[in-house]
Design a protein around this motif. Sequence first.
Motif, PDB file in Angstrom:
ATOM      1  N   ALA A  30      -3.129  13.320   0.989  1.00  0.00           N
ATOM      2  CA  ALA A  30      -2.183  12.299   0.516  1.00  0.00           C
ATOM      3  C   ALA A  30      -2.945  11.057   0.049  1.00  0.00           C
ATOM      4  CB  ALA A  30      -1.200  11.937   1.629  1.00  0.00           C
ATOM      5  N   ARG A  31      -3.969  10.680   0.806  1.00  0.00           N
ATOM      6  CA  ARG A  31      -4.757   9.501   0.410  1.00  0.00           C
ATOM      7  C   ARG A  31      -5.544   9.767  -0.872  1.00  0.00           C
ATOM      8  NH1 ARG A  31      -3.519   5.758   3.855  1.00  0.00           N
ATOM      9  NH2 ARG A  31      -3.283   6.232   6.081  1.00  0.00           N
ATOM     10  N   GLY A  38      -3.092   5.971  -8.287  1.00  0.00           N
ATOM     11  CA  GLY A  38      -2.696   4.570  -8.134  1.00  0.00           C
ATOM     12  C   GLY A  38      -1.596   4.404  -7.099  1.00  0.00           C
ATOM     13  N   ASP A  39      -1.356   3.154  -6.699  1.00  0.00           N
ATOM     14  CA  ASP A  39      -0.306   2.947  -5.697  1.00  0.00           C
ATOM     15  C   ASP A  39       0.861   2.144  -6.255  1.00  0.00           C
ATOM     16  OD1 ASP A  39      -1.477   0.489  -5.824  1.00  0.00           O
ATOM     17  OD2 ASP A  39      -1.922   0.330  -3.684  1.00  0.00           O
ATOM     18  N   LYS A  44       7.115   0.140  -8.509  1.00  0.00           N
ATOM     19  CA  LYS A  44       7.153  -0.001  -7.038  1.00  0.00           C
ATOM     20  C   LYS A  44       5.759   0.175  -6.455  1.00  0.00           C
ATOM     21  CE  LYS A  44      11.776   0.203  -6.310  1.00  0.00           C
ATOM     22  NZ  LYS A  44      12.648  -0.451  -5.371  1.00  0.00           N
ATOM     23  N   LYS A  45       5.533  -0.574  -5.391  1.00  0.00           N
ATOM     24  CA  LYS A  45       4.256  -0.466  -4.676  1.00  0.00           C
ATOM     25  C   LYS A  45       4.427   0.581  -3.559  1.00  0.00           C
ATOM     26  CE  LYS A  45       0.342  -2.712  -3.195  1.00  0.00           C
ATOM     27  NZ  LYS A  45      -0.906  -2.402  -3.862  1.00  0.00           N
ATOM     28  N   ILE A  46       3.605   1.626  -3.621  1.00  0.00           N
ATOM     29  CA  ILE A  46       3.742   2.713  -2.645  1.00  0.00           C
ATOM     30  C   ILE A  46       3.060   2.342  -1.328  1.00  0.00           C
ATOM     31  CG2 ILE A  46       3.331   5.165  -2.165  1.00  0.00           C
ATOM     32  CD1 ILE A  46       4.948   4.949  -4.665  1.00  0.00           C
ATOM     33  N   GLN A  47       3.798   2.495  -0.254  1.00  0.00           N
ATOM     34  CA  GLN A  47       3.209   2.262   1.075  1.00  0.00           C
ATOM     35  C   GLN A  47       3.330   3.535   1.900  1.00  0.00           C
ATOM     36  OE1 GLN A  47       5.123  -0.895   3.298  1.00  0.00           O
ATOM     37  NE2 GLN A  47       3.794  -0.557   5.077  1.00  0.00           N
TER      38      GLN A  47
END
Length: 368
Positions: A30-31, A38-39, A44-47
């Motif tokens: 996943a990382r 990208g995040d 939206k910023k993925i957390q």
Amino acid sequence: LAQDNTFKIGLILPMTGQQATTGRQIEAAARLYMAQNGDTVAGKKIQLIVKDDTSLPDATRRLAQELVVNDKVNVLAGFGITPSALATAPIATQSKTPMVVMAAATSSITQASPYVVRTSFTLPQVSVALADWAPKNGIKKVVTLVSDYGPGIDAEKYFKERLIFNGGQVTEALRVPLRGPDFAPFLQKVRDAKPDALFVFVPSGAGAAVMKQFAERGLDKAGIKLIGTGDVTDDDQLNDMGDVAVGVVTSHHYSAAHPSALNKKFVEAFSKANKGLRPNFMAVGGYDGMRVIYEALKISKGQGGGDALLAGMKGQIFESPRGKMFIDAQTRDVVQDIYLRKVEKKDGQLYNVEFDVIKDVKDPGKAK
Ligand code: DHB
């Protein structure tokens, strides 16, 4: 309450305990997906919020509840074993939160909630191919040995039905406990029964112990072949299994040796980011699960709502490191190619080398 611009993925995995390799593989994958893609997605910023359920279903359910209620996650994901997935399904339904199953592989999981989408595989899907291969290759009398819970019972049933259909027979069906199994007494029984082959399903992480006991009890010397689903020759452990593993034939949806350009890039990048670790089928389930989430967010134009996301997940078709992959819109389950593989030694390393493929296999468990 301020509308923030984050999109939260609650990733629940066994990071410790018996199934810890599953958690390690999926988190790393996943990382890697996030590092490569990208995040920020559709504004939206993925957390990513990772939680360790130690593979105990009560813990999975509690963590899922907290992630939904307190963290307000947009998606639940992970689920290392079937009982963890089944314990969480009612929470996904009640809260209308998509639940991406990246590991657990009992056929019925997708039927436990309309919010489940699966990116791993099912045991019926992979077991049938081996039951077609075996009788054509001199294997008629088989003893089965499976972990005594959902995926093992699926594997036992679908392998046996198809083997009988093909003129073979299962002379004994052995089941070992999921937690802390001792394979030795079961393998002694198999040695005495002297079938043409032993068919094995054990979950990821348990294959090396089976292989070791198989050799120590002299089953290989007694001329008994070991066959199974690819969980037993798990790429996470395969290289340390030694010569007893060479020649073992399995069926599965992913091998780190899959000879596509995309897979070569995936294996290289994964290994580089994780001190030489080889990705296994759990890693690819996690990697593709992130892809399904990212694309659903794009398709729904940044809407984090559960129903819009779910709609964006259904019907996705793409090239995975495993080969072509499809999320069936009706079943929300994965349709994919299943490979027959044989363990071979290449440059001193052991690999599951694919030698045949069955295209576009749906879960046979859904037909009934
Ligand atoms: C399941 C777990 C595994 O580690 C595996 O390889 C297959 C299935 C499960 O619990 O569903």
